[in-house]
Scaffold this motif. Sequence first.
Motif, PDB file in Angstrom:
ATOM      1  N   ARG A   1      71.808  80.497 -44.337  1.00 12.27           N
ATOM      2  CA  ARG A   1      70.971  80.576 -43.137  1.00 12.27           C
ATOM      3  C   ARG A   1      71.832  80.565 -41.872  1.00 12.27           C
ATOM      4  O   ARG A   1      72.722  79.733 -41.707  1.00 12.27           O
ATOM      5  N   GLY A   2      71.528  81.520 -40.993  1.00 13.54           N
ATOM      6  CA  GLY A   2      72.227  81.605 -39.721  1.00 13.54           C
ATOM      7  C   GLY A   2      73.513  82.401 -39.757  1.00 13.54           C
ATOM      8  O   GLY A   2      74.104  82.681 -38.706  1.00 13.54           O
ATOM      9  N   GLU A   3      73.958  82.788 -40.938  1.00 13.14           N
ATOM     10  CA  GLU A   3      75.206  83.542 -41.052  1.00 13.14           C
ATOM     11  C   GLU A   3      74.991  85.012 -40.657  1.00 13.14           C
ATOM     12  O   GLU A   3      73.967  85.605 -40.958  1.00 13.14           O
ATOM     13  N   ARG A   4      75.990  85.563 -39.967  1.00 18.10           N
ATOM     14  CA  ARG A   4      75.997  86.994 -39.693  1.00 18.10           C
ATOM     15  C   ARG A   4      76.588  87.694 -40.907  1.00 18.10           C
ATOM     16  O   ARG A   4      77.602  87.257 -41.463  1.00 18.10           O
TER      17      ARG A   4
ATOM     18  N   ARG B   1      67.052  88.344 -45.470  1.00 21.69           N
ATOM     19  CA  ARG B   1      66.378  88.056 -44.203  1.00 21.69           C
ATOM     20  C   ARG B   1      65.497  86.810 -44.347  1.00 21.69           C
ATOM     21  O   ARG B   1      65.422  85.980 -43.428  1.00 21.69           O
TER      22      ARG B   1
ATOM     23  N   GLY C   1      67.228  83.702 -43.826  1.00 20.16           N
ATOM     24  CA  GLY C   1      67.685  83.446 -42.470  1.00 20.16           C
ATOM     25  C   GLY C   1      69.020  84.069 -42.146  1.00 20.16           C
ATOM     26  O   GLY C   1      69.659  83.723 -41.146  1.00 20.16           O
ATOM     27  N   VAL C   2      69.470  85.020 -42.974  1.00 20.46           N
ATOM     28  CA  VAL C   2      70.719  85.726 -42.715  1.00 20.46           C
ATOM     29  C   VAL C   2      70.506  86.744 -41.594  1.00 20.46           C
ATOM     30  O   VAL C   2      69.502  87.454 -41.569  1.00 20.46           O
ATOM     31  N   GLN C   3      71.442  86.796 -40.661  1.00 20.03           N
ATOM     32  CA  GLN C   3      71.383  87.788 -39.587  1.00 20.03           C
ATOM     33  C   GLN C   3      72.100  89.051 -40.068  1.00 20.03           C
ATOM     34  O   GLN C   3      73.326  89.144 -40.014  1.00 20.03           O
TER      35      GLN C   3
END
Length: 325
Positions: free
Chosen positions: A222-225, A243, A246-248
């Motif tokens: 989560r939150g990782e680009r 997605r 929470g993956v960017q």
Amino acid sequence: MKAPGFWRRGGLLPSVMTPASWLYRAGAFLKSSFTSPYQAPVPVLCVGNLVAGGAGKTPVALALGRALVRRGLKVAFLSRGYGGRETGPLQVLPERHSARDVGDEPLLLAEAAPTWIARDRAAGARMAVEAGADIILLDDGFQNPALAKSMSVLVVDGGYGFGNGHVIPAGPLREPVSQGLARADAVMLLGDDPGNLGGVLSKTLPVFRGHLTPTRASAGLRGERAIAFAGIGRPGKFFDTLRTLGVQLIATRSFGDHEPYRGEDLIDLIAQAEQEDALLLTTSKDHVRLPQELRLLIRRVDVELAWEDPAGIETLLDRVAAPGG
């Protein structure tokens, strides 16, 4: 191969191609009519589907195989070895074989239990039994008449269903739905079911629902680009999963199912990820197809199958794995 877009919908093109589907069906009928199936001395549980492409057979096979191993049974996975150059029968040894040798899915199965590949499924079954298997779990092969099945379960993607309802090449079906359901013992319905397919299928067969969920290690993304790529039946499902985690996602790239990766493609993806200071993510099935020297640069995202009714699955397995079953 990548599934043609028209396989998802009706229209003129599938109708025009229907005569070719009749030829496909005729060939399958003749093959089954002139084949005497081998009856193995141990139970054979087949995990198959009715469509070409990624319905989720291998995750289901892994989940059922692990459940049988927990019962103390010596499970043997048996696969055709699609995408590999070896014809078998041979046992898959991950330390010796690559995806180019035996295909990607058998390498994943071999992480859970002894696995054999064989274009001749009967010969593969014989070898597995000689090695001490208590039960054979056939990954795919529902339409293959060479090996008699003790039980067959069909895996269905709830979001995709049966596509446009036409048989190859006019659609994704390997055989008509009614024909396939008549030979099956249960349906494993994966993912969301917007069209209430489960309600329709449950009038014919027991339906067990499940969802592919990332493992605990993968949930930490989560939150990782990231940049993601996949060469599976429906790459979009993998990207949607990321997605949801929470993956960017900066970029995605799709390849054909089982498609061998070219070095230049991977180098470009690795360079893009470095330039963007992003992770490079792919599926477990894709990761085993990568050159060994590049695997440390690309993160594997594993998923596991969560059943809505685990007790029901165990009851189903009782029918095939119990003594005398």
